[in-house]
Write a protein that holds these residues in place. Structure first.
Motif, mmCIF file in Angstrom:
data_model
loop_
_atom_site.group_PDB
_atom_site.id
_atom_site.type_symbol
_atom_site.label_atom_id
_atom_site.label_comp_id
_atom_site.label_asym_id
_atom_site.label_seq_id
_atom_site.Cartn_x
_atom_site.Cartn_y
_atom_site.Cartn_z
ATOM 1 N N LYS A 166 0.754 -1.357 0.224
ATOM 2 C CA LYS A 166 -0.317 0.006 0.119
ATOM 3 C C LYS A 166 0.774 1.328 0.199
ATOM 4 C CE LYS A 166 -4.134 -1.903 1.748
ATOM 5 N NZ LYS A 166 -5.052 -2.342 3.028
ATOM 6 N N LEU A 170 -1.040 4.497 -1.441
ATOM 7 C CA LEU A 170 -2.243 4.450 -0.371
ATOM 8 C C LEU A 170 -2.081 4.860 0.818
ATOM 9 C CD1 LEU A 170 -4.268 1.355 -1.713
ATOM 10 C CD2 LEU A 170 -4.842 3.629 -1.935
ATOM 11 N N ASP A 179 -0.920 10.148 -9.835
ATOM 12 C CA ASP A 179 -1.861 9.360 -10.806
ATOM 13 C C ASP A 179 -1.351 8.805 -11.929
ATOM 14 O OD1 ASP A 179 -4.000 9.772 -9.053
ATOM 15 O OD2 ASP A 179 -4.915 11.465 -10.099
ATOM 16 N N ARG A 191 0.445 5.905 -11.060
ATOM 17 C CA ARG A 191 -0.366 4.740 -10.455
ATOM 18 C C ARG A 191 -0.880 4.069 -11.510
ATOM 19 N NH1 ARG A 191 -3.534 7.701 -5.996
ATOM 20 N NH2 ARG A 191 -2.362 6.900 -4.057
ATOM 21 N N LEU A 192 -0.982 4.743 -12.908
ATOM 22 C CA LEU A 192 -1.628 3.995 -14.262
ATOM 23 C C LEU A 192 -0.366 2.951 -14.524
ATOM 24 C CD1 LEU A 192 -3.050 6.935 -16.298
ATOM 25 C CD2 LEU A 192 -4.118 5.029 -15.057
ATOM 26 N N PHE A 241 -2.591 -3.215 -8.978
ATOM 27 C CA PHE A 241 -2.900 -3.483 -7.706
ATOM 28 C C PHE A 241 -3.908 -4.615 -7.458
ATOM 29 C CE2 PHE A 241 -1.700 -1.803 -3.196
ATOM 30 C CZ PHE A 241 -2.526 -2.938 -2.448
ATOM 31 N N PHE A 278 -6.062 -6.788 -5.370
ATOM 32 C CA PHE A 278 -6.217 -6.709 -3.587
ATOM 33 C C PHE A 278 -6.406 -7.931 -3.140
ATOM 34 C CE2 PHE A 278 -6.805 -2.327 -4.734
ATOM 35 C CZ PHE A 278 -6.715 -1.539 -3.505
ATOM 36 N N VAL A 292 -6.089 3.576 -6.398
ATOM 37 C CA VAL A 292 -4.761 3.072 -7.248
ATOM 38 C C VAL A 292 -4.947 3.123 -8.669
ATOM 39 C CG1 VAL A 292 -3.951 1.804 -5.345
ATOM 40 C CG2 VAL A 292 -5.730 0.597 -6.856
ATOM 41 N N ALA A 347 -5.901 5.409 -10.190
ATOM 42 C CA ALA A 347 -5.942 6.736 -10.776
ATOM 43 C C ALA A 347 -7.027 7.388 -10.884
ATOM 44 C CB ALA A 347 -4.686 7.101 -11.874
#
Ligand SMILES: Nc1ncnc2c1ncn2[C@@H]1O[C@H](COP(=O)(O)OP(=O)(O)OP(=O)(O)O)[C@@H](O)[C@H]1O
Ligand SMILES: [Mg+2]
Lengths: 257, 272
Positions: free
Chosen positions: A58, A63, A87, A90-91, A95, A97, B144, B146
């Motif tokens: 995370k 996060l 952002d 992050r692309l 992730f 979960f 996550v 985005a």
């Protein structure tokens, strides 16, 4: 036992972590974590429940904020990014979960479309449908397209969760316990899927697990989190070639007769 | 070793420490409420706009509340009229009934009844929905990937309640007046034209403005409270129930406070 991926590039670190610390109130979860992830590598992180494995990834995906330490992902210093840069980063990170985290008010197709409509604006509906078909086929669940997440089994949800993270073609995949709570056969399928993703999309991955069968099947390298630090690392056999009682216990309980 | 033994339990801390922690927590909470509200105004005007989600939420808030609101408003109109009649009759003033109903419903009962029903129906469902999305990490999943979860979830819901509660208030007022008319018609044989002429004569422009402002305020409050409670709900299934429950309680409480404040302001304006 997995054959180590020959395409790993040890000169290219996609994630580099130095001296990472994280505490919740007075409770130190991660004390001093150093970790490198190389391009094209599947890295398995082992550790008991509550040792902070989920917290670690995370932090990698932004996060949670680390208290201390350096964190470099794909050449970007994560601690000093603007929200917009974060952002963009992050692309490139997928992730998956621990509990799949599918949007349960949307169908499987809408779940997969959700990131696509927002980030691949140049795509039209036809292109999107095609990409969705491809990833659904990759996880072997083409028939589930119009179902709701609540109608799927735990293993199917996991695979849709992986499909949703794959859809933006991330360079790094973070899997949080991909096989936890699944039957052995589904586990093997998920392991195959993880290796397939590595080969087909040339991703680098961190796989968190306490399932040693999975660790053995997918890991090019294995590290073990003990007391908030990575105490052991190497190939699967190297990690368990030790006299440390805690490591041996971990092994023995997994392969109990 | 079990890592949870590392945790310092509150018992080991001194009592002074506990008190200061409690104060810290209150101020942190106030700050986070402030920041949460501020973020709404920062994000609502800038793209990307989640039109589809806003429409969906408007439908959810508005159309889905109609059956309950219709029945409640209609019954309240009838009952209120019926119960007011005896006291007016004592003064031989039953002809003032339409004016009385009009003032009571337009000024107070319309907005308040709508807000209370919406707190119960809409507030709790927003709290529970966002709470369970928080608990099952769906909000983290948006982050996550985005996508701004605040914009997608919170802004759309708060806009929906802020638009739809005033609309519902108008509807409630109308249906309650209709209930009142039926009762008056049955007992005093007043025609619908006479009834509504008296209704409109009794209310002023200020009444309508005040009710509109109030219902916009109520709508914003209900949406915001539900979203705040859900978005910040604690982990675990227990957190979802708590979020839903405290959304309703807090929203109703705030609605009454706002009602009081607006009433004071309107009275002050009327006095000048
Ligand atoms: N947001 C949070 N606030 C407070 N404490 C937290 C938070 N997230 C995690 N923790 C604590 O950090 C510790 C590590 O949690 P984490 O979820 O990383 O464990 P894990 O290694 O993933 O375990 P598991 O294998 O059960 O998933 C836990 O003791 C947990 O209580
Ligand atoms: Mg975990």
């Amino acid at each position: 036992m997995k054959k180590i991926n020959p395409n790993i590039n040890r000169d290219d670190k996609v994630i580099a972590i130095r001296g990472l610390q994280k505490a919740f109130d007075d409770f130190e979860v991660l004390k001093c974590v150093d970790l490198d992830l190389y391009k094209g590598e599947n890295l398995v992180v082992l550790g008991r429940s509550g040792t902070g494995k989920s917290v670690l990834i995370k932090i990698i995906s932004g996060l949670l904020q680390a208290d201390e330490g350096e964190l470099n992902v794909l050449g970007e210093d994560v601690n000093n990014l603007t929200p917009r840069q974060m952002d963009a980063l992050r692309l490139k990170i997928g992730f998956s979960f621990q509990n799949s985290a599918l949007y349960d008010s949307m169908t499987v197709k809408e779940n997969l479309e959700f990131p696509l409509v927002r980030h691949s604006k140049q795509m039209n509906q036809h292109d999107r449908d095609r990409v969705i078909d491809i990833v659904l086929e990759a996880v072997g669940l083409s028939q589930a397209m119009h179902q709701m997440p609540s109608e799927l089994s735990g293993g199917q949800r996991k695979r849709i969760g992986i499909a949703r993270t794959l859809i933006l073609r991330p360079e790094i995949m973070l899997y949080d316990e991909p096989t936890a709570g699944l039957d052995p056969i589904t586990c093997i399928e998920i392991n195959k899927l993880i290796n397939e993703v590595q080969r087909r999309f040339n991703t680098s991955s961190i796989i968190i697990t306490h399932d040693l069968t999975c660790a053995r099947a997918v890991g090019d390298r294995v590290v073990m989190l003990l007391d908030g630090e990575f105490k052991r690392q190497g190939t699967f056999d190297e990690v368990f070639a030790t006299e440390d009682e805690r490591v041996k216990a971990f092994y023995n309980y997994n392969f109990i007769d | 070793m079990d890592p949870s033994t590392n945790k310092k339990t509150p018992e080991t801390s001194t009592s002074k420490y506990v008190i200061s922690r409690r104060f810290d927590r209150i101020f942190l909470e106030i700050h986070s409420i402030y920041a949460f509200n501020l973020r709404f105004f920062k994000e609502v005007f800038f793209p990307p706009y989640e039109f589809k989600e806003i429409i969906k939420q408007c439908y959810e808030v508005g159309v889905r509340s109609l059956p309950l609101i219709s029945v409640t408003a209609f019954i309240i109109g009838i009952v209120f009229t019926n119960q007011s009649r005896p006291s007016l009759r004592d003064f031989g003033a039953t002809s003032l009934l339409p004016a009385l109903i009009s003032v009571a419903i337009v000024r107070a009962m319309g907005p308040l009844v709508t807000a209370i029903i919406a707190s119960g129906r809409v507030g709790s469902s927003i709290g529970a929905e966002l709470g369970s999305m928080r608990v099952t990490e769906q909000i983290d999943a948006m982050e996550v990937s985005a996508t701004n979860p605040y914009k997608f979830l919170v802004v759309s819901r708060v806009l929906a309640t802020t638009f739809m509660i005033p609309a519902l208030t108008m509807y409630t007022t109308f249906v309650a007046l209709l209930g009142g008319y039926l009762n008056v018609h049955q007992n005093e044989l007043t025609t619908i034209t006479t009834f509504f002429t008296q209704v409109f004569d009794a209310i002023t422009f200020l009444d309508i403005i005040a009710s509109s402002v109030k219902s916009v305020l109520f709508g914003f409050t209900i949406g915001m409270v539900g979203c705040y409670k859900g978005y910040n709900s604690s982990k675990g299934t227990e957190g979802v129930g708590k979020a839903a429950n405290s959304s309703v309680v807090t929203a109703m409480f705030l609605v009454f406070i706002e009602e009081l404040l607006v009433m004071q302001v309107v009275n002050a304006i009327r006095a000048v």
